[in-house]
Scaffold this active site. Structure first.
Site, mmCIF file in Angstrom:
data_model
loop_
_atom_site.group_PDB
_atom_site.id
_atom_site.type_symbol
_atom_site.label_atom_id
_atom_site.label_comp_id
_atom_site.label_asym_id
_atom_site.label_seq_id
_atom_site.Cartn_x
_atom_site.Cartn_y
_atom_site.Cartn_z
ATOM 1 N N ASP A 89 1.840 -0.389 6.401
ATOM 2 C CA ASP A 89 1.249 -1.449 5.586
ATOM 3 C C ASP A 89 1.522 -2.836 6.164
ATOM 4 O OD1 ASP A 89 2.020 -3.382 2.909
ATOM 5 O OD2 ASP A 89 0.082 -2.348 2.963
ATOM 6 N N GLU B 129 -2.211 -0.883 9.343
ATOM 7 C CA GLU B 129 -3.139 -1.691 8.541
ATOM 8 C C GLU B 129 -2.979 -3.134 8.996
ATOM 9 O OE1 GLU B 129 -4.113 -3.672 4.288
ATOM 10 O OE2 GLU B 129 -2.163 -3.637 5.297
HETATM 11 O O1 TEU Z 1 -2.546 -5.121 1.982
HETATM 12 C C1 TEU Z 1 -2.243 -5.940 3.059
HETATM 13 C C2 TEU Z 1 -3.327 -6.807 3.503
HETATM 14 O O2 TEU Z 1 -3.468 -7.073 4.655
HETATM 15 C C3 TEU Z 1 -4.197 -7.407 2.514
HETATM 16 O O3 TEU Z 1 -4.820 -8.478 3.100
HETATM 17 C C4 TEU Z 1 -5.222 -6.465 2.147
HETATM 18 O O4 TEU Z 1 -6.083 -6.251 3.145
HETATM 19 C C5 TEU Z 1 -5.913 -6.925 0.940
HETATM 20 O O5 TEU Z 1 -6.516 -8.080 1.134
HETATM 21 C C6 TEU Z 1 -4.936 -6.924 -0.129
HETATM 22 O O6 TEU Z 1 -5.584 -6.883 -1.319
HETATM 23 C C7 TEU Z 1 -1.528 -4.177 1.795
HETATM 24 C C8 TEU Z 1 -1.910 -3.193 0.717
HETATM 25 O O7 TEU Z 1 -3.106 -2.573 1.085
HETATM 26 C C9 TEU Z 1 -2.051 -3.942 -0.589
HETATM 27 O O8 TEU Z 1 -2.399 -3.055 -1.610
HETATM 28 C C10 TEU Z 1 -0.733 -4.601 -0.926
HETATM 29 O O9 TEU Z 1 -0.885 -5.350 -2.075
HETATM 30 C C11 TEU Z 1 -0.308 -5.501 0.227
HETATM 31 O O10 TEU Z 1 -0.305 -4.795 1.478
HETATM 32 C C12 TEU Z 1 1.112 -5.967 0.048
HETATM 33 O O11 TEU Z 1 1.966 -4.875 0.225
#
Ligand code: TEU
Ligand code: CA
Length: 615
Positions: free
Chosen positions: A219, A261
């Protein structure tokens, strides 16, 4: 509700022995499933690991190869579990380690792998590390987080959760210092400058790898290190640490995958593969996703063509992860301001549909529940380069609930039956962790797995058939990608090649029927065979290949090699006969703009000249 037994139980039951299939992820169809939202086994209104076990037959029947579980660890659940308070403990509501082990074994026994989310950038402020860090600055955990005496550091770092956060610094009244957080202020960032933090994270990764997980979805990895004067994203130290993690995995845990990600532009994302494929094996391709929605709404292939053209080549052992939707908002972080306004105007007409820099709606409502458009989007997901990542519930066209907070509207309980609580739970309806959708279009009474299992024309049955077709052609996971030009901008066509497995995909992005003439000269003499019906289409000649498509229609053609090459002299006179006709039609179809562009073997031209007279 009984799930039909998989066609041949044995076919998918055995996973290859560890170390024998290191690149399985390149051929896999992934399925993101929230433990909290899939099935409640103990009637407390919250999905859990034992509930997941009960639904593994359904997932095996659907034909997915790898399950991705977002965080199910101990957490105050203020960010859907992405606020972890213990990296090696299961949240009691979801079960315990024993339940997870059994879930993993049962999935493996059905030939499905499991990757789990791992949130290394930050913890919950309820994590004992943070509690210790704020209360005992000189203690063992004093330096586990990024503390400062004021909030002026790293001013060039953007705020991601713009809806709730006004700064990436928050003052802590206990330690009387500011701590750094790229996401919510209750998610303090870990200090990766501290080698003990790096060790602790690798230990936690080993804990789950020792249990047998097949990999991790890493993440928010772009934000591990901060540096003054930078936007604190994609820094070299971040890549160095991820290479370290990869070394550990490769050394002790064969056939495990790291799917990162990194919500970044293609040129930045490819760095997460490592120049020699020594970092993450997989990375999500965030920029292509919004451009699928843009291309279809504009009925123009260019947004998709351009991003594919801008996507750099990746190492041989690497693979993109492509998706249409996930548990977050449809993020518009990787589009231009104009494009973002366009997307909001087109897909978020109600302000409640917006969240942060994106749109908190599920796939079916975004596409007005139009079957043809839903099929087109899923066909693109299953045929563009990369491994597709489905999102639980989208296989039955689940709806969303924009009246729920944050991104919860796309995280509602799975809808299994038209019965109480949609078959998700037998608890009192008011006890659900989130209410089930009950609206007339997407409510569980009408949109549920049971009704679609019994309707062979349902989206669910269609998607299962398409996944089967995809599995019969390795080119979808392993093949090259080459766009095929045509004069009709509403049609996106491309060829996937992997040895003799050559598939032509033709997609009508427009809601209206469209004709298209494709330049398929490189496949002259090949026979297109439509993949869902195995119907042969006319042999490809040198003339532009004419096709007509229904609104939002698409074709997948296997291009099968012509039977034995025709005899030479036969070929000869056929050549001469057709050359002038060739030229005319290529010009007419605008495939070439000047005769001299037609390079057939030079003698053709001569022939032409002599035979055909002036051009
Ligand atoms: O999201 C990380 C991230 O890069 C965010 O920009 C994502 O693409 C999106 O815009 C978040 O809504 C990850 C997880 O996917 C997200 O659910 C978490 O809230 C976030 O990390 C923090 O851990
Ligand atoms: Ca439960």
């Amino acid at each position: 509700m009984t799930v039909p037994a998989p066609d041949s139980p044995s076919s998918r039951s055995l996973l290859p022995a560890p170390g024998t299939d290191p690149e399985w992820y390149k051929r896999a169809v992934f399925y993101e499933v929230l433990v909290r939202g899939f099935a409640d086994s103990n009637a407390d209104g919250v999905g859990d690991l034992r509930g997941m076990i009960d639904k593994l037959d359904y997932l095996q029947w659907l034909g997915v190869d790898c399950l991705w579980l977002p965080p199910f660890f101990a957490s105050p659940l203020r960010d859907g579990g992405y606020d972890v308070s213990d990296y090696t403990a299961v949240l009691p509501e979801f079960g315990d380690i024993q339940d997870f082990k059994e879930f993993l074994d049962e999935a493996h026994a059905r030939g499905m792998r499991v990757i789990i989310d791992f949130v290394m950038n930050h913890t919950s402020d309820q994590h004992p590390w943070f509690q210790a860090s704020r209360s005992d600055p000189d203690g063992d955990y004093g330096d586990f987080y990024v503390w400062a005496d004021d909030d002026t550091g790293y001013p060039d770092a953007r705020i991601i959760f713009v809806d709730t956060e006004s700064s990436n610094w928050t003052f802590d009244p206990v330690r009387k210092q500011y701590f750094w957080h790229r996401f919510f202020s209750h998610q303090p960032d870990l200090n990766f400058e501290n080698p003990r933090v790096q060790e602790a994270i690798i230990d936690a990764l080993r804990f789950w790898l020792d249990l047998g997980v097949d990999g991790f979805r890493l993440d928010a990895v772009p934000y591990l290190f901060e540096e003054e004067g930078t936007n604190c994203e994609n820094l070299p130290r971040t890549h160095e640490f991820l290479k370290q993690v990869r070394k550990v995995v490769d050394a002790d845990y064969p056939d495990r995958v790291l799917l990162c990600e990194a919500n970044q532009w293609p040129a930045d994302v490819v760095e997460y593969f490592g120049e020699n494929g020594d970092e993450c094996q997989m990375a999500f391709h965030f920029p292509v996703m919004p451009r699928l929605f843009m291309g279809v709404r504009r009925e123009q292939r260019f947004p998709i063509s351009e991003i594919m053209a801008q996507t750099p080549a990746i190492p041989d052992n690497a693979q993109w992860g492509i998706f249409l939707r996930n548990h977050d908002e449809l993020t518009l972080e990787m589009v231009t301001d104009e494009e973002r306004d366009y997307m909001w105007a087109e897909y978020a007409k109600d302000p409640r549909m917006k969240a942060n820099i994106g749109i908190r709606r599920r796939l079916a409502p975004l596409l007005d529940n139009d079957t043809n458009t839903l099929e087109l989007f899923n066909a693109l997901l299953l045929s563009l380069p990369g491994s597709p990542v489905l999102y639980y519930g989208d296989e039955i066209g689940m709806g969303d609930n924009i009246w729920l907070g944050d991104r919860d509207g796309v995280r509602t309980p799975m809808q299994w039956t038209p019965d109480r609580n949609g078959g998700f739970s037998t608890a009192d309806p008011q006890r659900m962790y989130l209410p089930l959708n009950q609206d007339p279009v997407y409510g569980y009474q009408v949109t549920n797995v049971e009704s679609q299992l019994r309707n062979t024309n349902s989206l669910l049955q269609w998607l299962r058939r398409m996944i089967q077709v995809r599995n019969e052609h390795p080119t979808f996971g392993l093949g090259s990608f080459e766009e095929v030009g045509s004069r009709n901008p509403t049609v996106l066509s491309f060829v996937r090649k992997f040895g003799d497995d050559v598939v032509l995909c033709v997609n009508n992005l427009s809601r209206f029927p469209q004709p298209v003439e494709l330049d398929l000269r490189q496949f002259e003499g090949y026979t297109p065979i439509e993949l869902t019906g195995r119907v042969e289409f006319p042999v490809i000649g040198v003339l532009p290949y004419m096709l007509t498509l229904a609104g939002h229609g698409f074709y997948w053609f296997e291009l099968s090699k012509p039977a034995a090459e025709a005899t030479t002299d036969e070929h000869e006179d056929w050549e001469i006969a057709t050359s002038s006709a060739v030229a005319d039609s290529l010009l007419a179809a605008g495939v070439v703009s000047a005769p001299e562009e037609i390079q057939g073997d030079s003698d053709t031209r001569e022939h032409g000249d002599s035979a055909g007279g002036p051009r």
